[in-house]
Design a protein around this motif. Structure first.
Motif, PDB file in Angstrom:
ATOM      1  N   GLU A  21      -2.565   5.169  -3.389  1.00  0.00           N
ATOM      2  CA  GLU A  21      -3.444   6.278  -3.042  1.00  0.00           C
ATOM      3  C   GLU A  21      -2.852   7.537  -3.653  1.00  0.00           C
ATOM      4  N   ASP A  42      -7.182  12.053  -7.032  1.00  0.00           N
ATOM      5  CA  ASP A  42      -8.200  11.342  -7.813  1.00  0.00           C
ATOM      6  C   ASP A  42      -8.366  11.894  -9.219  1.00  0.00           C
ATOM      7  N   SER A  50     -11.711   0.368  -7.153  1.00  0.00           N
ATOM      8  CA  SER A  50     -10.964   1.362  -6.384  1.00  0.00           C
ATOM      9  C   SER A  50     -11.738   1.744  -5.125  1.00  0.00           C
ATOM     10  N   THR A  98      -6.196  -0.250  -6.956  1.00  0.00           N
ATOM     11  CA  THR A  98      -5.551  -1.536  -6.661  1.00  0.00           C
ATOM     12  C   THR A  98      -5.318  -2.318  -7.947  1.00  0.00           C
ATOM     13  N   GLY A 144      -9.965   7.453  -0.843  1.00  0.00           N
ATOM     14  CA  GLY A 144      -8.868   7.655   0.090  1.00  0.00           C
ATOM     15  C   GLY A 144      -9.051   8.937   0.864  1.00  0.00           C
ATOM     16  N   ARG A 145      -7.929   9.545   1.186  1.00  0.00           N
ATOM     17  CA  ARG A 145      -7.990  10.834   1.859  1.00  0.00           C
ATOM     18  C   ARG A 145      -8.701  11.835   0.955  1.00  0.00           C
ATOM     19  N   HIS A 182      -1.644  -1.125  -3.900  1.00  0.00           N
ATOM     20  CA  HIS A 182      -2.774  -0.224  -3.654  1.00  0.00           C
ATOM     21  C   HIS A 182      -2.161   1.170  -3.593  1.00  0.00           C
ATOM     22  N   SER A 239       0.868  -1.185   0.000  1.00  0.00           N
ATOM     23  CA  SER A 239       0.000   0.000   0.000  1.00  0.00           C
ATOM     24  C   SER A 239       0.900   1.229   0.000  1.00  0.00           C
ATOM     25  N   PHE A 269       0.987   5.480  -0.334  1.00  0.00           N
ATOM     26  CA  PHE A 269       0.349   6.797  -0.407  1.00  0.00           C
ATOM     27  C   PHE A 269       1.327   7.749  -1.064  1.00  0.00           C
ATOM     28  N   HIS A 320      -8.379  12.090  -2.888  1.00  0.00           N
ATOM     29  CA  HIS A 320      -7.541  10.958  -3.280  1.00  0.00           C
ATOM     30  C   HIS A 320      -8.392   9.715  -3.538  1.00  0.00           C
ATOM     31  N   ARG A 321      -7.829   8.845  -4.350  1.00  0.00           N
ATOM     32  CA  ARG A 321      -8.477   7.568  -4.638  1.00  0.00           C
ATOM     33  C   ARG A 321      -7.424   6.478  -4.485  1.00  0.00           C
ATOM     34  N   ILE A 322      -7.871   5.320  -4.010  1.00  0.00           N
ATOM     35  CA  ILE A 322      -6.956   4.179  -3.865  1.00  0.00           C
ATOM     36  C   ILE A 322      -7.226   3.214  -5.016  1.00  0.00           C
TER      37      ILE A 322
END
Ligand SMILES: [Zn+2]
Length: 755
Positions: free
Chosen positions: A216, A219, A232, A243, A235-236, A214, A75, A77, A239-241
């Protein structure tokens, strides 16, 4: 990986006339073959990217080898504003099959710019006292130890920092921008040892594992990685996570993440059995989409081509993607090739890079190198695959031209340096690995294809298919490939790989030839070959092509394995040229030598007089020196020097008579006039001459002119033409100064003139 020289280095590119390959005129999409200038753009990656691994004591490497990673779940960020990352990597592992237990997990992680904040083992925090992180090595004590056969253990490493280049390479993870106004661009490059620059891993190519990432990221950006994209998550804020998960194991250097505002579109590929339709997606900078659509348009056809040549595309359940990043080159990240935006020209000039990276999906990704000593199994194979692609486009002549272009010596004047196997860290990405490595497969096709003079690619493919099958989704080293080639090729080929892969250099041949006339007809073509390079001789079959005056050719394949070796071939006609490996199946250099200095057809070592043309090779005195070479000598003692003696070995026949001044004339063709000068010092009593005439054949039998007739008497002018020559067999004449038409014992008569 394919590297391309940056424009600032183009001053080094020699302006060379480029070999153009014959191609069908109507090809769609248009095929633009790489010119040598294009190829010279290729960098030896050592120029910008020394592949120097961190120095690690052998005991640390041995400890690391105790574990066998099963999977990574990473993961990440991306803090774009601060060019920082925060990561958590969950590493699932067991002990290696050869290790009874592992009491330490040794990972590679940059210790200058990344710091570890927390380590968790199977859900329980590991005290930081059990963790050391120095010299780019992260060591985590495992208490209790992991024993062989136990279920996988999982260790999470939490880390953060500002990734920087390791050494002076351009690897690791970088924050950049592209376009105007600038768009954020984040990408990774890890080959060979730079995965540790952005994520903790066992950074050795031989330990493949399943990988999920993953990422982050803002977005507004698209994240591309290996494998298949999963749903997906949010996220914060902002933001988008995203994968991506791989279903096939991969080496750590093949894991990549690329992030920007990509334009995306896709083609598809249908598997050879027709059952699977696989996506072939593309991601390019929006401003380069038009060029990328053109340049990458060959991809589905190229996948199909290699799937037929090799084995089915290895990652059929996932994809084959290409994604632009800022790079003068490209990198074969598994199922997601990173392709240099600088190469998106829109005119297919870098098709060879497109197919090179694609071929790596088999050679490098499906079968990876156990260690980077065997990197030629990646790069030599991918480079050779370029030639196969162009052979598919333009046939044998295109293929042979492509291979010739890959030979570095004609373009640079210098040979490949070092060895193909174990080239050393400084030469991991050198011409030796790429271009000579490609030539190794070319020459293997030649050897396996004997006695064909233009072996079909299918001669080689069973070896490659077996290599792929035996090491699929795993790793191989040079010795594995040698073993496979030997089994499939039906012969022990270690001699071949020893000379081409484990040793430096190439044969430097000296070759000369001559056509020796034979009696009564025909010739023997003699060819002398030498190998004059330093070091051991090479053993190779070599095609020797004779070309005759009517443009017909004759090919003879010989096995040349001596420092000096002669070959001989009977022929009807003398060839006008003899060429040594004219089609370029052997990596070599050839110097022509003169083995027949007088051009009389006799090789100098068979010529008793090599500096004087002497097609009869007569050696009347048997001293080993041809007659033509012994001027000023009268070896039959008849007082006539050899050069004016028609029979220099026969003293009995040609002693001049003391009391008769005469001239003996023999002719073989009728109708010629002859002249004479009567020697006054010999007692000439009249200014006229008598002429006796007879058959040359009779003379040779009787050795006397007694059978002759008086053809003329009292001839006042010193010139005569026989008005009635006797026969086509030849005539003899004696010009008598004072004896009239008397018979002359030829045993006492010199041949004063021979016509
Ligand atoms: Zn490559």
């Amino acid at each position: 990986m394919r590297g391309v020289r940056s424009p600032s280095l183009k001053a080094h590119v020699p302006s060379l006339i480029v070999l153009l390959l014959a191609l069908p005129a109507a090809a769609a999409p248009p095929i633009r073959l790489p010119t040598e200038a294009d190829r010279q753009l290729l960098i030896d990656l050592e120029g910008c990217r020394p592949a120097i691994p961190p120095a690690r004591p052998p005991e640390i490497l041995a400890t690391q080898a105790d574990i066998d990673v099963q999977s990574y779940d990473l993961s990440l960020f991306l803090d774009v504003a601060n060019e920082r990352i925060e990561g958590v990597n969950a590493i699932s592992f067991v002990t290696s099959s050869s290790s009874p237990a592992a009491d330490e997990l040794v990972l590679d992680l940059d210790s200058n710019f990344l710091s570890v904040t927390r380590v968790v083992r199977d859900g329980v925090d590991v005290p930081l006292a059990s963790v050391t992180h120095a010299s780019d090595v992260l060591r985590i004590l495992l208490a209790p130890a992991v024993v062989n056969g136990a279920p996988a253990s999982t260790v999470e490493v939490h880390y953060e920092g500002q990734p920087e280049e390791i050494g002076n390479g351009f690897g690791t993870l970088r924050f950049e921008t592209h376009a105007i106004p600038p768009e954020p661009l984040i990408f990774t490059l890890s080959e060979p040892y730079f995965g540790r620059g952005w994520w903790p891993c066992k950074d050795e190519p031989g330990d493949k594992a399943l990988v999920s990432v993953h990422v982050e990221a803002p977005d507004t950006l698209t994240v591309v990685s290996n494998g298949l994209e999963e749903p997906s998550a949010v996220g914060r804020p902002g933001h988008r996570i995203t994968t991506w998960t791989s279903r096939y194991p991969m080496s750590t250097y093949l894991v990549a993440v690329s992030v920007t505002n990509f334009a995306t579109w896709q083609d598809s590929y249908v598997s050879q059995d027709g059952l699977t339709t696989m996506p072939v997606p593309y991601w390019s900078y929006p401003e380069l989409e038009a060029q990328a659509r053109e340049d990458w348009s060959i991809t589905p056809a190229a996948i199909d081509f290699y799937a037929r040549r090799f084995v089915e595309y290895p990652f059929l359940e996932e994809k084959y993607g290409q994604v632009s990043i800022p790079m003068w080159g490209a990198m074969e990240h598994q199922t997601a090739t990173s392709y240099g935006a600088q190469l998106l020209s829109g005119d297919h000039r870098f098709d060879y890079v497109v197919v090179h990276e694609l071929a790596h999906q088999w050679w490098g990704d499906l079968v990876g190198p156990t260690t980077f000593d065997s990197i030629w199994l990646n790069e030599g194979f991918a480079t050779y695959s370029e030639a196969l692609w162009f052979e598919g486009q333009g046939g044998m002549s295109a293929y042979l031209g492509y291979m010739r272009n890959l030979d570095r010596l004609p373009w640079t004047g210098t040979d490949f340096e070092g060895t193909v196997h174990a080239p050393g860290d400084a030469r991991l990405f050198s011409d030796t690995v790429y271009r000579k490595g490609g030539w190794v497969l070319h020459m293997l096709r030649w050897v396996l294809g004997q006695p064909a003079i233009a072996p079909d690619p299918e001669v080689l493919m069973p070896v490659l298919r077996s290599h792929a099958a035996e090491h699929a989704y795993a790793s191989a080293q040079t010795s594995d490939f040698v073993a496979t080639a030997s089994v499939v090729g039906g012969q022990d080929l270690s001699w071949f790989f020893d000379q081409w892969v484990h040793r430096e250099g190439r044969p430097l041949y000296e070759v000369g030839w001559t056509a020796e006339p034979q009696q009564p007809t025909g010739f023997v073509v003699r060819v002398r070959t030498r190998q004059v390079q330093a070091g051991p001789t090479f053993r190779m079959p070599v095609n020797l092509r004779m070309t005759f005056a009517d443009s017909s050719t004759r090919d003879e394949i010989v096995w040349q394995d001596q420092s000096e070796q002669d070959f001989a071939f009977p022929t009807v006609e003398a060839p006008v040229s003899v060429a040594w490996d004219p089609d370029g199946w052997v990596l070599k250099a050839v110097t022509t030598i003169d083995i027949d200095q007088d051009d009389d057809g006799f090789a100098d070592w068979l010529d008793s007089c090599p500096l004087v043309p002497d097609p009869t090779q007569a050696d009347g005195n048997g001293n080993g020196v041809g007659d033509a070479c012994e001027p000023g000598i009268d070896f039959d003692g008849d007082l006539v020097l050899n050069e004016s003696d028609c029979a220099p070995a026969d003293p009995q026949a040609f002693t001049p008579p003391p009391d008769d001044a005469l001239i003996f004339v023999a002719r073989r063709a009728p109708g010629f006039a002859f002249t004479w000068t009567l020697p006054p010092a010999a007692g000439q009593r009249q200014p006229v001459a008598d002429i006796t005439h007879g058959l040359l054949a009779d003379l040779l039998t009787s050795r006397s002119t007694a059978g002759g007739t008086c053809a003329a008497a009292g001839v006042a002018t010193p010139e005569w033409l026989d008005p009635a020559p006797t026969s086509a067999g030849g005539d003899w004449y004696v010009v008598h100064a004072w004896n009239g038409c008397a018979a002359v014992d030829v045993g006492d008569t010199p041949l004063s003139a021979c016509r």
